[in-house]
Design a protein around this motif. Sequence first.
Motif, short mmCIF file in Angstrom:
data_model
loop_
_atom_site.label_atom_id
_atom_site.label_comp_id
_atom_site.label_asym_id
_atom_site.label_seq_id
_atom_site.Cartn_x
_atom_site.Cartn_y
_atom_site.Cartn_z
N THR A 78 0.83 -1.20 0.00
CA THR A 78 0.00 0.00 0.00
C THR A 78 0.87 1.26 0.00
OG1 THR A 78 -1.69 -1.17 1.26
CG2 THR A 78 -1.82 1.23 1.26
N ILE A 79 0.50 2.22 -0.84
CA ILE A 79 1.17 3.51 -0.84
C ILE A 79 0.49 4.40 0.20
CG2 ILE A 79 1.66 5.58 -2.21
CD1 ILE A 79 3.13 3.30 -3.39
N ASN A 80 1.25 4.88 1.16
CA ASN A 80 0.62 5.78 2.13
C ASN A 80 1.57 6.83 2.68
OD1 ASN A 80 2.07 4.21 3.89
ND2 ASN A 80 0.37 3.72 5.23
N LEU A 81 0.98 7.81 3.38
CA LEU A 81 1.72 8.93 3.92
C LEU A 81 2.14 8.62 5.35
CD1 LEU A 81 2.53 12.00 3.46
CD2 LEU A 81 0.40 12.55 4.65
N VAL A 82 3.43 8.75 5.62
CA VAL A 82 3.96 8.55 6.97
C VAL A 82 4.56 9.87 7.44
CG1 VAL A 82 5.51 7.21 8.43
CG2 VAL A 82 4.48 6.14 6.41
N SER A 83 4.17 10.31 8.62
CA SER A 83 4.63 11.59 9.15
C SER A 83 5.33 11.39 10.49
CB SER A 83 3.45 12.55 9.33
OG SER A 83 2.75 12.73 8.11
N VAL A 84 6.36 12.18 10.72
CA VAL A 84 7.09 12.17 11.99
C VAL A 84 6.85 13.50 12.69
CG1 VAL A 84 9.34 11.91 13.11
CG2 VAL A 84 8.88 10.73 10.94
N PHE A 85 6.40 13.45 13.93
CA PHE A 85 6.09 14.66 14.69
C PHE A 85 7.04 14.83 15.87
CE2 PHE A 85 2.11 13.57 12.64
CZ PHE A 85 1.60 14.79 12.26
N ASP A 86 7.42 16.08 16.10
CA ASP A 86 8.15 16.46 17.31
C ASP A 86 7.18 17.32 18.12
OD1 ASP A 86 9.84 17.32 19.29
OD2 ASP A 86 11.50 17.81 17.94
N ILE A 87 6.52 16.68 19.09
CA ILE A 87 5.48 17.34 19.89
C ILE A 87 6.05 17.67 21.27
CG2 ILE A 87 3.15 17.08 20.85
CD1 ILE A 87 2.77 14.86 18.63
N LYS A 116 9.24 11.74 23.02
CA LYS A 116 10.08 11.32 21.90
C LYS A 116 9.35 11.61 20.59
CE LYS A 116 8.48 6.53 22.56
NZ LYS A 116 8.91 5.13 22.74
N LEU A 117 10.04 11.39 19.48
CA LEU A 117 9.40 11.59 18.18
C LEU A 117 8.25 10.59 18.02
CD1 LEU A 117 12.50 12.08 15.84
CD2 LEU A 117 11.02 13.84 16.81
N LEU A 118 7.18 11.02 17.37
CA LEU A 118 6.01 10.18 17.18
C LEU A 118 5.72 10.04 15.69
CD1 LEU A 118 3.75 8.66 18.75
CD2 LEU A 118 2.35 10.74 18.50
N ILE A 119 5.66 8.81 15.22
CA ILE A 119 5.40 8.52 13.81
C ILE A 119 3.92 8.19 13.65
CG2 ILE A 119 5.97 6.99 11.87
CD1 ILE A 119 8.70 6.50 13.42
N VAL A 120 3.27 8.85 12.71
CA VAL A 120 1.82 8.69 12.55
C VAL A 120 1.48 8.43 11.08
CG1 VAL A 120 -0.43 9.80 12.81
CG2 VAL A 120 1.36 10.21 14.50
N THR A 121 0.56 7.51 10.86
CA THR A 121 0.07 7.23 9.51
C THR A 121 -1.40 6.80 9.60
OG1 THR A 121 0.52 5.95 7.52
CG2 THR A 121 0.91 4.84 9.59
N ASP A 122 -2.29 7.25 8.72
CA ASP A 122 -2.05 7.93 7.46
C ASP A 122 -2.91 9.17 7.44
OD1 ASP A 122 -2.34 8.71 4.73
OD2 ASP A 122 -2.03 6.70 4.02
N ALA A 123 -2.31 10.32 7.12
CA ALA A 123 -3.05 11.59 7.18
C ALA A 123 -3.44 12.13 5.81
CB ALA A 123 -2.20 12.64 7.89
N GLY A 124 -3.09 11.40 4.74
CA GLY A 124 -3.36 12.03 3.46
C GLY A 124 -3.47 11.16 2.24
N MET A 125 -3.46 9.83 2.38
CA MET A 125 -3.49 8.99 1.17
C MET A 125 -4.65 8.00 1.18
SD MET A 125 -1.10 9.79 -1.02
CE MET A 125 -1.01 8.30 -1.99
N VAL A 126 -4.64 7.06 2.12
CA VAL A 126 -5.63 5.98 2.12
C VAL A 126 -6.86 6.44 2.91
CG1 VAL A 126 -6.07 3.57 2.64
CG2 VAL A 126 -3.76 4.30 2.01
#
Length: 297
Positions: free
Chosen positions: A120-129, A134-144
């Motif tokens: 699956t093609i999808n958007l993966v984002s890394v956030f510094d909140i 620590k860094l938080l990786i979140v998916t999917d905010a814009g593809m599927v």
Amino acid sequence: MRINKIIELAKNIEIKKTIGVAAAEDEVVLKAVSKAVEEGICNAFLYGNENKIKEIAKENDIDISTMKIIHCNSNKEAVIKTIEDVSKGKTDLPMKGHITTGELLSVYLKEEYGLRTKGTINLVSVFDIEKYHKLLIVTDAGMVIAPTLEQKVDSINNAVKVANVLGVENPKVAIVGALEKVNPKMPATIDAAIITQMNRRGQIKGCLVDGPFAMDNAISKEAAKHKGITSEVAGDADIVIMPDIEAGNIFYKSMVFLSGAGVASTILGGKKPVVLTSRADSDDAKMLSIALSVLLA
């Protein structure tokens, strides 16, 4: 910011990667690429109308002197040449210029270029909140739009790749929804329970998965304790898998515009990552997204 680690890692790659910008006649994109080249993150090829690219660069005082321009008579030609050069190894990854995401991906996914996979093609984002430890990786905010169970598994695998390049070897994955209990009327909770079991039986490797979680007990140990949840993932997630695009997109924009979180994003699932930057992204976000994609290439 902790997320600047992405830039440092990209700068330290031994053989510098080259991005191909499809339809590069865009001030915002040229500024981002110029800054990335100047910082030593990557090299760049610019595909598009040569005169327009040079005119935009001159009007906005953007240095493109070290970038190669490949003249194209139309956006369609620019996209095709960009993807052809990625597939032939002349460049390492594509970037969206003054075109839609669909225009780029429709060519990228053609079998003749060999960049498509079964995943699956999808958007993966890394956030510094600021309030998260620590860094938080979140998916999917814009593809599927509404991911199936299989697509959520692919999403986990894509997110794990991001965690790995950031130095997290066995990331903790939280599958979130509106609550932390399995509810037959809420398919997202059922998917979460099934995927958790798949991970425990070795069908999903390289990470520790648990769910369902509500968002609070995925990222807060106190909230998890209050709900009586015992889990290695609860309150300490490296990766959060959203139930659908609405949840992912709302989370993304809330973090960026309300909490001022740093963010980097990339499109994964093919043989090469794809760089997408929005006009609404800050200059830092654009640079970080280029750097993250370069790391994954």
